[in-house]
Design a protein around this motif. Structure first.
Motif, PDB file in Angstrom:
ATOM      1  N   GLU A  13      -6.621   0.224   5.155  1.00 57.20           N
ATOM      2  CA  GLU A  13      -7.551  -1.396   6.053  1.00 57.20           C
ATOM      3  C   GLU A  13      -8.680  -1.529   5.682  1.00 57.20           C
ATOM      4  O   GLU A  13      -8.941  -1.920   5.439  1.00 57.20           O
TER       5      GLU A  13
ATOM      6  N   GLN B 227      -8.221  -3.001   1.967  1.00 53.31           N
ATOM      7  CA  GLN B 227      -7.441  -4.298   2.517  1.00 53.31           C
ATOM      8  C   GLN B 227      -9.151  -5.375   2.238  1.00 53.31           C
ATOM      9  O   GLN B 227      -9.587  -6.030   2.236  1.00 53.31           O
ATOM     10  N   ARG B 228     -10.582  -4.518   3.063  1.00 48.98           N
ATOM     11  CA  ARG B 228     -11.272  -5.236   3.184  1.00 48.98           C
ATOM     12  C   ARG B 228     -12.477  -4.822   2.323  1.00 48.98           C
ATOM     13  O   ARG B 228     -13.665  -5.418   3.053  1.00 48.98           O
TER      14      ARG B 228
END
Length: 577
Positions: free
Chosen positions: A563, A566-567
């Motif tokens: 995650e 992804q950021r």
């Protein structure tokens, strides 16, 4: 200090000493006595330097070169302010004192003024060190702030353990981080002796060190999310009482050893009880990594420091130019000192005092209220005795007023107007209101101007620092070095930098939409980093107990790292995992 100056005929120096004492009072916060040496002393030294530079610049430079010099000083001080709270206070005092030195002409030399400033600041710092904290008169008050801070850590551990599996667990985990940060700062003050320190000091260091494995185990329990027996929280609470009362631990609850985190909690309780009995100051290196010159330079020259430095330089330089133009205009009125406008702009442009719009409104309202109140007092009080009493009362109220920016502004306005009038100037309430409103408008405009580079650089810089600290902690835990002292220091750094990022994000999110949009999504990134650090802590505890990680630990690690990627933040998982 003001009374001493009036009695000796050195009114101007007495006013400067009183201003220094006022600024120290504004910077003072609840906490340990010795930690206040750095928190109050460093800004005071910066203020003395600013007064020295401002005085000689005001005496030797014409209006345009003086404005350019003050603008350059604002750029430096603004970049400094991105380093941390103490550096921010130092940068503010540097600029405020420079404005006062340049805009308050006097016969005294800059060196003599700086000495008077240090005398006023030193007097208040001496009182802070010598006087006991209210409520501590019944015992040894030398370490009252430190002792309370360490006791709060044990209370926070107990509260987290009691909340595991409930709706308040996340808030309790954040409260534990805040308590650890506060205790770390409290114990980082200057030593009474160069090497060993007193027995009471060694005991407090040992008690803080013993709290770190307890905090680690409690965080692992929080990560697992399974409620634990109620009496598991009693041990940390009894240790908190022992720290607070400076007594022995007494009997501790029977252990619960049904899970790795519970076994770690019980082992940590036993080690804590042993450390309380010995009090030998073991593990005194656990206060965390010192952030040295390299860290300060990175922060000051990074995106956040550059952005803040440019805004401070623009506000300070423009306000100084406008103030000098008004000072030389024929229609401005009887007021002759122009320092109020740039000094007000410096306080308003500080991003760590709250959202920009809120700061401006509070400053305007507080100044109007303070000026009106002072006008009433000025018409009634005898001089100079009444003004001296008013200054003393305002100084005593400052610690309470710091809880609200508008209230603090009102009290400071009354105090400064009283000081200026005691120094021989005419009543200046109306001009102060006008200058404050002008500074508010200027800061609002500059605060919303586009700047080179990416907006929200301060928030992103703190998130980058938190990501780097989380990665270092993860590498150490999965590398299985076995050095728990280093692990606890890395864990402290990871949580501390993450808490600083959270604070910056909360302040940015409260800005007006035109500014808040530049940091959208950063709160979600901080939340993922928080989950990563929590999971790393759970991994550390489990590895201590079993020597291997479960599929659940590995899955949660990969989820958090994925995650983050992804950021836009890459924190690679070590090959060993």
């Amino acid at each position: 200090m003001l009374a001493a100056g009036l009695r000796t005929g050195q009114t101007a120096l007495g006013v400067i000493a009183a201003i220094a004492a006022m600024l120290v009072g504004i910077n003072d916060r609840p906490g340990s006595r010795r930690a206040s040496v750095k928190r109050l002393g460093v800004p005071a030294l910066a203020g003395a330097l600013g007064l020295l530079l401002g005085t000689y610049a005001g005496q030797g430079l014409a209006a345009v070169p003086l404005t350019m010099a003050l603008t350059a000083l604002g750029l430096v001080a603004g970049g400094m302010s991105a380093v941390g709270p103490v550096a921010s206070a130092a940068g503010t005092q540097l600029l405020v004192a420079a404005a006062v030195g340049a805009g308050m002409p006097a016969a005294e030399s800059g060196f003599l003024r700086a000495l008077a400033f240090l005398a006023g600041a030193g007097w208040l710092l001496l009182l802070r060190l010598a006087l006991p904290t209210p409520g501590s008169l019944g015992g040894d008050f030398r370490f009252d702030g430190e002792r309370q801070a360490v006791a709060d850590v044990y209370d926070a551990v107990g509260a987290l353990v009691a909340a595991v599996g409930g709706e308040h667990a996340t808030a309790r985990r954040a409260a534990l981080t805040a308590a650890l940060d506060h205790a770390q700062d409290a114990l980082a003050g200057p030593r009474l002796r160069r090497y060993a320190g007193s027995a009471a000091e060694r005991r407090l260091h040992a008690q803080f060190a013993a709290a770190l494995p307890l905090a680690e185990a409690a965080t692992a329990l929080y990560w697992a999310g399974e409620p634990v027996p109620a009496r598991a929280a009693e041990g940390p609470r009894r240790l908190a009482a022992a720290v607070r009362d400076n007594t022995g631990t007494g009997p501790l609850p029977a252990p619960h050893r049904s899970a790795p985190a519970l076994r770690a909690l019980d082992d940590a309780l036993l080690h804590a009880a042993d450390a309380f009995d010995r009090g030998d100051g073991a593990h005194r290196g656990l206060l965390g990594r010192r952030r040295g010159v390299r860290h300060a330079l990175r922060a000051a020259l990074g995106a956040g420091g550059r952005e803040y430095g440019l805004r401070v330089a623009l506000c300070f330089g423009a306000s100084a130019a406008i103030a000098q133009a008004l000072h030389h205009s024929r229609w401005y009125g009887p007021h002759t000192h122009w320092y109020w406008l740039p000094a007000t702009a410096v306080f308003l442009v500080k991003p760590d005092l709250g959202p920009l719009a809120s700061r401006v409104l509070c400053r305007a309202a507080g100044t109007v209220l303070g000026a009106v109140v002072f006008a009433g007092f000025a018409a009634l009080l005898p001089r100079p005795a009444g003004l001296i009493v008013l200054v003393a009362v305002c100084g005593a109220v400052i610690p309470v007023a710091t809880r609200n920016f508008a209230a603090l502004t009102a009290v400071v306005t009354v105090l400064v107007l009283a000081l200026v009038m005691a120094g021989g100037e005419p009543q200046a309430s109306v001009s102060r209101i006008g200058e404050t409103l002008l500074a508010c408008a200027l800061v609002l405009v500059v605060g919303h101007l586009p700047m080179p580079g990416e907006r929200g650089g301060g928030v992103r810089a703190r998130l980058a620092a938190a990501g780097g600290a989380a990665h270092a902690y993860l590498l150490h835990v999965l590398g299985e070095s076995g050095d728990r002292t280093e692990r606890w220091a890395l864990r402290r750094e990871a949580y501390r930098t993450l808490a600083e990022a959270r604070t910056a994000i909360a302040l940015a999110a409260a800005e007006l939409p035109s500014l808040a949009r530049h940091t959208e999504g950063t709160d979600a990134l901080a939340e993922v980093l928080e989950r990563l650090v929590d999971t790393t802590t759970a991994c550390a505890v489990h590895l201590d107990d079993t020597g291997r990680l479960t599929p659940r630990h590995l899955r949660r690690l990969r989820e958090a790292l994925g995650e983050l990627e992804q950021r836009g933040m890459r924190v690679p998982l070590p090959a060993a995992a």
